[in-house]
Scaffold this motif. Structure first.
Motif, PDB file in Angstrom:
ATOM      1  N   THR A 217      -8.434   1.948  -3.906  1.00  0.00           N
ATOM      2  CA  THR A 217      -8.166   0.770  -3.424  1.00  0.00           C
ATOM      3  C   THR A 217      -7.222  -0.165  -3.856  1.00  0.00           C
ATOM      4  O   THR A 217      -6.812  -1.174  -3.486  1.00  0.00           O
ATOM      5  N   CYS A 218      -6.842   0.238  -5.000  1.00  0.00           N
ATOM      6  CA  CYS A 218      -5.939  -0.355  -5.817  1.00  0.00           C
ATOM      7  C   CYS A 218      -4.446  -0.096  -5.449  1.00  0.00           C
ATOM      8  O   CYS A 218      -4.168   0.487  -4.570  1.00  0.00           O
ATOM      9  N   ASP A 219      -3.508  -0.380  -6.262  1.00  0.00           N
ATOM     10  CA  ASP A 219      -1.841  -0.090  -5.936  1.00  0.00           C
ATOM     11  C   ASP A 219      -1.365   1.305  -6.211  1.00  0.00           C
ATOM     12  O   ASP A 219      -0.256   1.429  -5.947  1.00  0.00           O
ATOM     13  N   GLY A 220      -1.998   2.262  -6.733  1.00  0.00           N
ATOM     14  CA  GLY A 220      -1.716   3.472  -6.672  1.00  0.00           C
ATOM     15  C   GLY A 220      -1.274   3.972  -8.195  1.00  0.00           C
ATOM     16  O   GLY A 220      -0.633   5.004  -8.435  1.00  0.00           O
ATOM     17  N   ARG A 221      -1.565   2.907  -9.288  1.00  0.00           N
ATOM     18  CA  ARG A 221      -1.250   3.174 -10.340  1.00  0.00           C
ATOM     19  C   ARG A 221      -2.214   4.262 -11.159  1.00  0.00           C
ATOM     20  O   ARG A 221      -2.158   4.601 -12.436  1.00  0.00           O
ATOM     21  N   SER A 222      -3.468   4.528 -10.365  1.00  0.00           N
ATOM     22  CA  SER A 222      -4.433   5.433 -10.922  1.00  0.00           C
ATOM     23  C   SER A 222      -4.916   6.434  -9.968  1.00  0.00           C
ATOM     24  O   SER A 222      -5.247   5.995  -8.817  1.00  0.00           O
ATOM     25  N   VAL A 223      -5.074   7.876  -9.901  1.00  0.00           N
ATOM     26  CA  VAL A 223      -5.171   8.518  -8.974  1.00  0.00           C
ATOM     27  C   VAL A 223      -6.216   9.537  -9.171  1.00  0.00           C
ATOM     28  O   VAL A 223      -6.128  10.370 -10.366  1.00  0.00           O
ATOM     29  N   PRO A 224      -7.433   9.381  -8.908  1.00  0.00           N
ATOM     30  CA  PRO A 224      -8.742  10.377  -9.277  1.00  0.00           C
ATOM     31  C   PRO A 224      -8.590  11.450  -8.660  1.00  0.00           C
ATOM     32  O   PRO A 224      -8.140  11.498  -7.169  1.00  0.00           O
ATOM     33  N   CYS A 225      -8.908  12.708  -9.297  1.00  0.00           N
ATOM     34  CA  CYS A 225      -8.684  13.845  -8.704  1.00  0.00           C
ATOM     35  C   CYS A 225      -9.530  14.929  -9.245  1.00  0.00           C
ATOM     36  O   CYS A 225     -10.263  14.938 -10.435  1.00  0.00           O
ATOM     37  N   LEU A 226     -10.175  16.073  -8.341  1.00  0.00           N
ATOM     38  CA  LEU A 226     -10.765  17.088  -8.704  1.00  0.00           C
ATOM     39  C   LEU A 226      -9.845  18.000  -9.254  1.00  0.00           C
ATOM     40  O   LEU A 226      -8.609  18.326  -8.779  1.00  0.00           O
ATOM     41  N   GLY A 227     -10.159  18.782 -10.303  1.00  0.00           N
ATOM     42  CA  GLY A 227      -9.444  19.871 -10.694  1.00  0.00           C
ATOM     43  C   GLY A 227      -9.905  21.149 -10.265  1.00  0.00           C
ATOM     44  O   GLY A 227     -11.132  21.600 -10.446  1.00  0.00           O
ATOM     45  N   LEU A 228      -9.208  21.967  -9.550  1.00  0.00           N
ATOM     46  CA  LEU A 228      -9.725  23.159  -8.897  1.00  0.00           C
ATOM     47  C   LEU A 228      -9.066  24.293  -9.806  1.00  0.00           C
ATOM     48  O   LEU A 228      -7.896  24.383  -9.709  1.00  0.00           O
ATOM     49  N   LEU A 229      -9.749  25.296 -10.283  1.00  0.00           N
ATOM     50  CA  LEU A 229      -9.514  26.471 -10.721  1.00  0.00           C
ATOM     51  C   LEU A 229      -9.855  27.728  -9.947  1.00  0.00           C
ATOM     52  O   LEU A 229     -11.058  27.740  -9.761  1.00  0.00           O
ATOM     53  N   ASN A 230      -8.833  28.362  -9.451  1.00  0.00           N
ATOM     54  CA  ASN A 230      -9.050  29.621  -8.593  1.00  0.00           C
ATOM     55  C   ASN A 230     -10.101  29.074  -7.314  1.00  0.00           C
ATOM     56  O   ASN A 230     -10.651  29.827  -7.003  1.00  0.00           O
TER      57      ASN A 230
ATOM     58  N   MET B 243     -14.167  22.191 -10.771  1.00  0.00           N
ATOM     59  CA  MET B 243     -14.879  22.180 -12.021  1.00  0.00           C
ATOM     60  C   MET B 243     -14.507  21.357 -13.171  1.00  0.00           C
ATOM     61  O   MET B 243     -14.922  21.171 -13.997  1.00  0.00           O
ATOM     62  N   SER B 244     -13.437  20.173 -12.617  1.00  0.00           N
ATOM     63  CA  SER B 244     -13.174  19.253 -13.414  1.00  0.00           C
ATOM     64  C   SER B 244     -12.794  17.877 -12.689  1.00  0.00           C
ATOM     65  O   SER B 244     -12.534  18.138 -11.578  1.00  0.00           O
ATOM     66  N   TYR B 245     -13.020  16.991 -13.428  1.00  0.00           N
ATOM     67  CA  TYR B 245     -12.478  15.533 -12.900  1.00  0.00           C
ATOM     68  C   TYR B 245     -11.330  14.883 -13.614  1.00  0.00           C
ATOM     69  O   TYR B 245     -11.537  14.769 -14.889  1.00  0.00           O
ATOM     70  N   TRP B 246     -10.367  14.482 -12.989  1.00  0.00           N
ATOM     71  CA  TRP B 246      -9.242  13.837 -13.583  1.00  0.00           C
ATOM     72  C   TRP B 246      -8.702  12.618 -13.172  1.00  0.00           C
ATOM     73  O   TRP B 246      -9.063  12.313 -12.042  1.00  0.00           O
ATOM     74  N   GLU B 247      -8.310  11.757 -13.947  1.00  0.00           N
ATOM     75  CA  GLU B 247      -7.652  10.488 -13.745  1.00  0.00           C
ATOM     76  C   GLU B 247      -6.115  10.617 -14.008  1.00  0.00           C
ATOM     77  O   GLU B 247      -5.811  10.502 -15.420  1.00  0.00           O
ATOM     78  N   VAL B 248      -5.177  10.492 -13.150  1.00  0.00           N
ATOM     79  CA  VAL B 248      -3.883  10.528 -13.777  1.00  0.00           C
ATOM     80  C   VAL B 248      -3.218   8.970 -13.538  1.00  0.00           C
ATOM     81  O   VAL B 248      -3.354   8.566 -12.349  1.00  0.00           O
ATOM     82  N   TYR B 249      -2.720   8.200 -14.504  1.00  0.00           N
ATOM     83  CA  TYR B 249      -2.323   7.035 -14.340  1.00  0.00           C
ATOM     84  C   TYR B 249      -1.278   6.654 -15.062  1.00  0.00           C
ATOM     85  O   TYR B 249      -0.544   7.416 -15.891  1.00  0.00           O
TER      86      TYR B 249
ATOM     87  N   GLN C 171       0.677  -1.103  -0.034  1.00  0.00           N
ATOM     88  CA  GLN C 171       0.075   0.050  -0.029  1.00  0.00           C
ATOM     89  C   GLN C 171       0.735   1.215   0.006  1.00  0.00           C
ATOM     90  O   GLN C 171       0.520   2.296  -0.610  1.00  0.00           O
ATOM     91  N   PRO C 172       2.037   1.410   0.658  1.00  0.00           N
ATOM     92  CA  PRO C 172       2.820   2.490   0.685  1.00  0.00           C
ATOM     93  C   PRO C 172       3.436   3.027  -0.448  1.00  0.00           C
ATOM     94  O   PRO C 172       3.958   3.855  -0.534  1.00  0.00           O
ATOM     95  N   VAL C 173       3.552   1.982  -1.335  1.00  0.00           N
ATOM     96  CA  VAL C 173       4.321   2.239  -2.618  1.00  0.00           C
ATOM     97  C   VAL C 173       3.615   3.453  -3.379  1.00  0.00           C
ATOM     98  O   VAL C 173       2.334   3.411  -3.754  1.00  0.00           O
ATOM     99  N   ASP C 174       4.383   4.374  -3.827  1.00  0.00           N
ATOM    100  CA  ASP C 174       3.608   5.669  -4.504  1.00  0.00           C
ATOM    101  C   ASP C 174       4.339   5.559  -6.023  1.00  0.00           C
ATOM    102  O   ASP C 174       5.280   5.838  -6.216  1.00  0.00           O
ATOM    103  N   LEU C 175       3.220   5.389  -6.978  1.00  0.00           N
ATOM    104  CA  LEU C 175       3.385   4.856  -8.228  1.00  0.00           C
ATOM    105  C   LEU C 175       3.501   6.279  -9.140  1.00  0.00           C
ATOM    106  O   LEU C 175       3.883   6.382 -10.269  1.00  0.00           O
ATOM    107  N   LEU C 176       3.070   7.516  -8.453  1.00  0.00           N
ATOM    108  CA  LEU C 176       2.846   8.459  -8.969  1.00  0.00           C
ATOM    109  C   LEU C 176       3.363   9.773  -8.580  1.00  0.00           C
ATOM    110  O   LEU C 176       3.084  10.882  -8.754  1.00  0.00           O
TER     111      LEU C 176
END
Length: 259
Positions: A140-153, A157-163, A74-79
């Motif tokens: 709950t996975c191994d950190g290969r995908s991180v769901p995020c909100l995008g905040l403008l000011n 206002m947006s939803y992102w998945e960085v993977y 779990q502690p492995v940070d893939l991003l």
């Protein structure tokens, strides 16, 4: 609610915990982002974005769901700590990625998923638990995908998945390199669409990735070739069209932004 537990992934994990193998399963689904004029653009999931019909599969997820992760990994940070990336300045103001917390963000994101422009590509319209399961399987996975909100000011206002594209099934369809990083996004509130924000925000996130992930040499996207506004948004953000990929769920433009 607690999402159903996925079946264990067949086969051994890679010896190096920082480099898990690509998950089994089909290529990533096509996500799409709403664009100017009330239309929709497709890609792995923006609003000049990437998204689309089909599997509703997550980055790195096999047909049966993402693999369970032993507690020791779990502690492995893939991003490289998305939560610590900080803000990016843009011509439209300060933009930052904020990792999703379901108890805080689910209602907002589920509302966006029920917008017809968004649901045409993300296919998560309906009860909030559908969005909850989609996001929870990443958290709950191994950190290969991180769901995020995008905040403008400061405004979400947006939803992102960085993977990690190099650990995703997409890696089987192009000459991937270690630490290739993919992005999906959607622009939520209609008032933010049709203003050219897609290209601006994609550029900001690509630059954040390359600055904060020194091992990553490229940012990757795979919009549907029919989604010209999405392809054009990535081009405005400095991506080049490297190839056309025939994926199980779509014909995709492989868009690359190099360091």
């Amino acid at each position: 609610m607690t999402p159903p537990q996925p079946p264990p992934h067949p086969g051994p994990r890679a010896a190096d915990p920082h480099q898990p193998p690509p998950a089994d399963g089909p290529a990533p689904r096509n996500t799409g982002m709403p664009v100017a004029g009330g239309g929709a653009a497709a890609e792995t999931a923006p609003g000049e974005v990437d998204g689309g019909p089909g599997s509703r599969r997550l980055p790195g997820q096999a047909r049966g769901g993402q693999r369970p992760v032993p507690a020791s990994s779990q502690p492995v940070d893939l991003l490289d700590g998305v939560a610590r990336w900080g803000a990016a300045g843009t011509p439209r103001g300060e933009f930052r990625l904020q990792p999703v917390r379901l108890e805080r963000d689910l209602e907002l994101i589920a509302g966006w998923m029920n917008d017809p422009v968004v649901s045409a590509f993300w296919e998560l319209s309906g009860p909030a638990y559908l969005t909850e399961q989609h996001i929870a399987s990443q958290l709950t996975c191994d950190g290969r995908s991180v769901p995020c909100l995008g905040l403008l000011n400061g405004a979400p206002m947006s939803y992102w998945e960085v993977y990690r594209a190099d650990l995703d099934p997409i890696a089987r369809h192009y000459p991937s390199r270690p630490h290739d990083t993919g992005i999906h996004l959607l622009i939520g509130p209609p008032e933010y669409r049709g203003r050219g924000l897609g290209g601006t925000l994609i550029r900001a996130v690509a630059e954040l990735i390359l600055r904060q992930r020194p091992r990553a040499q490229r940012v990757v996207a795979e919009p549907d070739v029919r989604n010209l506004p999405s392809v054009q948004a990535f081009a405005r953000a400095g991506f080049r069209r490297a190839a056309v990929l025939d994926l199980p769920e779509k014909r995709a433009a492989l868009m690359l932004r190099a360091r």
